[in-house]
Design a protein around this motif. Structure first.
Motif, PDB file in Angstrom:
ATOM      1  N   GLY A 153     -66.111  61.436 -16.134  1.00  0.00           N
ATOM      2  CA  GLY A 153     -65.509  60.966 -17.370  1.00  0.00           C
ATOM      3  C   GLY A 153     -64.758  59.655 -17.262  1.00  0.00           C
ATOM      4  N   ARG A 154     -64.778  59.034 -16.105  1.00  0.00           N
ATOM      5  CA  ARG A 154     -64.050  57.775 -15.919  1.00  0.00           C
ATOM      6  C   ARG A 154     -64.952  56.605 -16.300  1.00  0.00           C
ATOM      7  N   ARG A 155     -64.510  55.831 -17.309  1.00  0.00           N
ATOM      8  CA  ARG A 155     -65.335  54.745 -17.821  1.00  0.00           C
ATOM      9  C   ARG A 155     -64.809  53.362 -17.489  1.00  0.00           C
ATOM     10  N   GLY A 156     -63.570  53.251 -17.064  1.00  0.00           N
ATOM     11  CA  GLY A 156     -63.027  51.935 -16.780  1.00  0.00           C
ATOM     12  C   GLY A 156     -61.783  52.013 -15.925  1.00  0.00           C
ATOM     13  N   ILE A 157     -61.385  50.860 -15.403  1.00  0.00           N
ATOM     14  CA  ILE A 157     -60.199  50.791 -14.551  1.00  0.00           C
ATOM     15  C   ILE A 157     -59.426  49.515 -14.853  1.00  0.00           C
ATOM     16  N   PHE A 158     -58.116  49.637 -14.852  1.00  0.00           N
ATOM     17  CA  PHE A 158     -57.201  48.500 -14.896  1.00  0.00           C
ATOM     18  C   PHE A 158     -56.335  48.595 -13.656  1.00  0.00           C
ATOM     19  N   VAL A 159     -56.049  47.459 -13.051  1.00  0.00           N
ATOM     20  CA  VAL A 159     -55.047  47.380 -11.986  1.00  0.00           C
ATOM     21  C   VAL A 159     -54.036  46.350 -12.467  1.00  0.00           C
ATOM     22  N   PHE A 160     -52.779  46.769 -12.582  1.00  0.00           N
ATOM     23  CA  PHE A 160     -51.711  45.902 -13.068  1.00  0.00           C
ATOM     24  C   PHE A 160     -50.731  45.574 -11.951  1.00  0.00           C
ATOM     25  N   ALA A 161     -50.158  44.382 -12.009  1.00  0.00           N
ATOM     26  CA  ALA A 161     -49.095  43.986 -11.093  1.00  0.00           C
ATOM     27  C   ALA A 161     -47.766  44.282 -11.778  1.00  0.00           C
ATOM     28  N   THR A 162     -47.300  45.500 -11.626  1.00  0.00           N
ATOM     29  CA  THR A 162     -46.031  45.905 -12.220  1.00  0.00           C
ATOM     30  C   THR A 162     -45.215  46.633 -11.154  1.00  0.00           C
ATOM     31  N   PRO A 163     -43.906  46.493 -11.200  1.00  0.00           N
ATOM     32  CA  PRO A 163     -43.084  47.181 -10.199  1.00  0.00           C
ATOM     33  C   PRO A 163     -43.027  48.693 -10.406  1.00  0.00           C
ATOM     34  N   GLU A 164     -43.222  49.137 -11.645  1.00  0.00           N
ATOM     35  CA  GLU A 164     -43.148  50.558 -11.956  1.00  0.00           C
ATOM     36  C   GLU A 164     -44.315  50.966 -12.849  1.00  0.00           C
ATOM     37  N   ILE A 165     -44.740  52.199 -12.737  1.00  0.00           N
ATOM     38  CA  ILE A 165     -45.843  52.721 -13.545  1.00  0.00           C
ATOM     39  C   ILE A 165     -45.504  52.673 -15.033  1.00  0.00           C
ATOM     40  N   GLU A 166     -44.247  52.850 -15.387  1.00  0.00           N
ATOM     41  CA  GLU A 166     -43.861  52.846 -16.799  1.00  0.00           C
ATOM     42  C   GLU A 166     -44.259  51.544 -17.490  1.00  0.00           C
ATOM     43  N   GLU A 167     -44.134  50.435 -16.801  1.00  0.00           N
ATOM     44  CA  GLU A 167     -44.539  49.158 -17.393  1.00  0.00           C
ATOM     45  C   GLU A 167     -46.052  49.128 -17.627  1.00  0.00           C
ATOM     46  N   ALA A 168     -46.827  49.679 -16.715  1.00  0.00           N
ATOM     47  CA  ALA A 168     -48.280  49.782 -16.903  1.00  0.00           C
ATOM     48  C   ALA A 168     -48.593  50.660 -18.109  1.00  0.00           C
ATOM     49  N   ARG A 169     -47.864  51.747 -18.273  1.00  0.00           N
ATOM     50  CA  ARG A 169     -48.050  52.624 -19.446  1.00  0.00           C
ATOM     51  C   ARG A 169     -47.850  51.844 -20.746  1.00  0.00           C
ATOM     52  N   GLU A 170     -46.823  51.002 -20.767  1.00  0.00           N
ATOM     53  CA  GLU A 170     -46.539  50.209 -21.966  1.00  0.00           C
ATOM     54  C   GLU A 170     -47.671  49.225 -22.254  1.00  0.00           C
ATOM     55  N   LEU A 171     -48.234  48.623 -21.209  1.00  0.00           N
ATOM     56  CA  LEU A 171     -49.345  47.684 -21.392  1.00  0.00           C
ATOM     57  C   LEU A 171     -50.599  48.397 -21.901  1.00  0.00           C
ATOM     58  N   VAL A 172     -50.890  49.556 -21.354  1.00  0.00           N
ATOM     59  CA  VAL A 172     -52.088  50.309 -21.732  1.00  0.00           C
ATOM     60  C   VAL A 172     -51.946  50.910 -23.127  1.00  0.00           C
ATOM     61  N   ALA A 173     -50.740  51.200 -23.545  1.00  0.00           N
ATOM     62  CA  ALA A 173     -50.506  51.853 -24.836  1.00  0.00           C
ATOM     63  C   ALA A 173     -51.048  51.062 -26.018  1.00  0.00           C
ATOM     64  N   MET A 190     -52.187  42.810 -23.845  1.00  0.00           N
ATOM     65  CA  MET A 190     -51.796  42.686 -22.463  1.00  0.00           C
ATOM     66  C   MET A 190     -51.377  41.261 -22.179  1.00  0.00           C
ATOM     67  N   ASP A 191     -50.444  41.097 -21.299  1.00  0.00           N
ATOM     68  CA  ASP A 191     -49.876  39.791 -21.036  1.00  0.00           C
ATOM     69  C   ASP A 191     -50.631  39.083 -19.923  1.00  0.00           C
ATOM     70  N   VAL A 192     -51.724  38.426 -20.293  1.00  0.00           N
ATOM     71  CA  VAL A 192     -52.561  37.749 -19.302  1.00  0.00           C
ATOM     72  C   VAL A 192     -51.820  36.560 -18.705  1.00  0.00           C
ATOM     73  N   GLU A 193     -51.004  35.866 -19.496  1.00  0.00           N
ATOM     74  CA  GLU A 193     -50.274  34.710 -18.984  1.00  0.00           C
ATOM     75  C   GLU A 193     -49.337  35.081 -17.843  1.00  0.00           C
ATOM     76  N   GLU A 194     -48.756  36.258 -17.882  1.00  0.00           N
ATOM     77  CA  GLU A 194     -47.852  36.687 -16.820  1.00  0.00           C
ATOM     78  C   GLU A 194     -48.599  37.303 -15.651  1.00  0.00           C
ATOM     79  N   LYS A 195     -49.919  37.316 -15.714  1.00  0.00           N
ATOM     80  CA  LYS A 195     -50.786  37.840 -14.653  1.00  0.00           C
ATOM     81  C   LYS A 195     -50.514  39.307 -14.349  1.00  0.00           C
ATOM     82  N   LYS A 196     -50.176  40.078 -15.375  1.00  0.00           N
ATOM     83  CA  LYS A 196     -49.980  41.519 -15.186  1.00  0.00           C
ATOM     84  C   LYS A 196     -51.300  42.222 -14.895  1.00  0.00           C
ATOM     85  N   PRO A 197     -52.384  41.947 -15.681  1.00  0.00           N
ATOM     86  CA  PRO A 197     -53.657  42.579 -15.313  1.00  0.00           C
ATOM     87  C   PRO A 197     -54.263  41.834 -14.125  1.00  0.00           C
TER      88      PRO A 197
END
Length: 75
Positions: free
Chosen positions: A19-39, A1-8
């Motif tokens: 069944g939910r064990r964790g959460i991420f909140v990302f600063a991305t304009p589109e969900i697709e970019e969040a998918r790429e980070l989580v992948a 994950m790109d911590v320097e760009e402050k995405k997370p």
């Protein structure tokens, strides 16, 4: 994950209910970019967890969480 760009913006553990064990909140304009980070997350890659994606509309102050945390955390 790109911590320097402050995405997370926020990450943490949950109580495991439903069944939910964790959460991420990302600063991305589109969900697709969040998918790429989580992948790249090992628990996603190893299929230990499955991610869900949702848009969150919140305060712009959320972008300051990491900076404030770093100033006030106990060391």
């Amino acid at each position: 994950m790109d911590v320097e760009e402050k995405k997370p913006v926020l990450a943490g553990s949950l109580d495991g209910k439903e069944g939910r064990r964790g959460i991420f909140v990302f600063a991305t304009p589109e969900i697709e970019e969040a998918r790429e980070l989580v992948a790249t997350d090992p628990v996603i890659v190893q299929r230990e967890m499955v991610a869900e994606y949702h848009k969150l509309y919140g305060s712009a102050a959320m972008m300051m969480i990491n900076d404030v945390h770093n100033r006030i955390q106990k060391k």
